[in-house]
Write a protein that holds these residues in place. Structure first.
Motif, PDB file in Angstrom:
ATOM      1  N   LYS A  14       0.845  -1.200   0.000  1.00 18.18           N
ATOM      2  CA  LYS A  14       0.000   0.000   0.000  1.00 18.18           C
ATOM      3  C   LYS A  14       0.880   1.251   0.000  1.00 18.18           C
ATOM      4  N   SER A  16       1.954   5.046  -0.865  1.00 22.37           N
ATOM      5  CA  SER A  16       1.068   6.212  -0.830  1.00 22.37           C
ATOM      6  C   SER A  16       1.687   7.401  -1.548  1.00 22.37           C
ATOM      7  N   ASN A  18      -0.482  10.721  -2.684  1.00 22.82           N
ATOM      8  CA  ASN A  18      -1.839  11.241  -2.842  1.00 22.82           C
ATOM      9  C   ASN A  18      -1.909  12.575  -3.573  1.00 22.82           C
ATOM     10  N   ASN A 193      -4.969   7.988  -4.382  1.00 25.61           N
ATOM     11  CA  ASN A 193      -3.617   7.463  -4.224  1.00 25.61           C
ATOM     12  C   ASN A 193      -3.046   7.060  -5.583  1.00 25.61           C
ATOM     13  N   LYS A 199      -6.820   4.750  -6.013  1.00 21.02           N
ATOM     14  CA  LYS A 199      -7.847   4.393  -5.036  1.00 21.02           C
ATOM     15  C   LYS A 199      -8.090   5.565  -4.065  1.00 21.02           C
ATOM     16  N   VAL A 201      -8.732   7.782  -0.740  1.00 20.52           N
ATOM     17  CA  VAL A 201      -8.337   7.855   0.669  1.00 20.52           C
ATOM     18  C   VAL A 201      -9.017   9.097   1.238  1.00 20.52           C
ATOM     19  N   ALA A 249      -9.691   8.109   9.065  1.00 20.42           N
ATOM     20  CA  ALA A 249      -9.258   7.818   7.692  1.00 20.42           C
ATOM     21  C   ALA A 249     -10.059   6.630   7.168  1.00 20.42           C
ATOM     22  N   THR A 250     -10.477   6.719   5.906  1.00 16.67           N
ATOM     23  CA  THR A 250     -11.242   5.644   5.261  1.00 16.67           C
ATOM     24  C   THR A 250     -10.587   5.340   3.916  1.00 16.67           C
ATOM     25  N   MET A 251     -10.363   4.066   3.648  1.00 15.81           N
ATOM     26  CA  MET A 251      -9.725   3.703   2.384  1.00 15.81           C
ATOM     27  C   MET A 251     -10.272   2.383   1.878  1.00 15.81           C
TER      28      MET A 251
END
Length: 252
Positions: A14, A16, A18, A193, A199, A201, A249-251
């Motif tokens: 994962k 990152s 962004n 991201n 995706k 974030v 945080a939501t992913m």
């Protein structure tokens, strides 16, 4: 097919990188969350209080016990857009919106080689008179964004002469700096991201103060930036086991 939650939480790869939009509204407000424009940098920084007890049971020392507590979480934002709202929050300004209008026969004193500063900008239909005589702009004065500049070679103006000035002006915003308290904001970062197939974030900051800008650059030779920080404050309206009062945080 959407990934199951257990698949997402077990994912190891994962990286990152962004990009995305930052939105804000006044804390406690039900108003729209509005985009703030281009944000060059956005981060949340944590500061800890660390209490340690030394190990006195044997030679060589070491740590016998330790307690760590978060002392503070701060958000740091580098704004690229100097729009009215960003600038007002960053300079603790009171904002007045002034509609387009006209000024008739304002008394002025004319000095060669000097500027007549005016309370309005973006002037048009400028008429300068001395007595009943209208003074032509050519060879006498220039209409500048900052006011009327009387040329030091003005042929039809005597130094120190009284005149009257009439003009029209555009609608404008006036920011009176350092006249209000620091804002408390609710923030949402809608990130994508780039290092993970774009995706989403999403980071929600429930309540944050905002500092005054560290610097307001006016002549820098480069693109302007507004650097501000803020402290994440506890939002007492958020309750429940495992529910943060600070941020989420939501992913996928």
């Amino acid at each position: 097919m959407a990934s199951a939650p257990q698949t997402i939480t077990r994912k190891v790869y994962k990286p990152s990188l962004n990009v995305g939009q930052l939105y804000a509204r006044a804390y406690g407000s039900s108003g729209l969350m509005l985009p703030v424009g281009n944000v060059l940098e956005l981060s949340i920084d944590h500061t800890e209080d660390v209490m340690q007890q030394p190990d006195m049971t044997r030679l060589g020392g070491g740590t016998y016990a330790e307690v760590r507590r978060v002392k503070q979480a701060e958000i740091a934002i580098k704004f690229a857009d100097f729009n009215v709202l960003n600038l007002a929050r960053a300079t603790l300004s009171t904002v007045a919106e002034i509609d387009a209008g006209t000024v008739a026969s304002q008394a002025v004193t004319l000095h060669k080689g000097g500027l007549i500063p005016l309370p309005h900008i973006a002037l048009s239909s400028v008429v300068l008179k001395v007595g009943a005589d209208t003074i032509a702009a050519a060879g006498n004065y220039e209409v500048r964004p900052e006011g009327i500049f009387v040329l030091d070679t003005a042929a039809d103006i005597d130094d120190g002469e009284a005149g009257t000035l009439s003009y029209s002006y555009a609608g404008q915003a006036v920011l009176e700096a350092l006249t209000t308290k620091a804002a408390e904001l609710q923030l949402r970062f809608g990130g994508l991201n780039e290092a993970d197939d774009g995706k989403p974030v999403i980071v929600d900051v429930w309540r944050a103060s905002q500092s005054v800008a560290k610097t307001l650059g006016l002549l820098t030779g480069k693109f302007g930036e507004l650097d501000v920080t803020g402290t994440l404050l506890a939002d007492q309206t958020r309750t429940g086991a495992g529910i943060s009062r600070y941020y989420r945080a939501t992913m996928v």
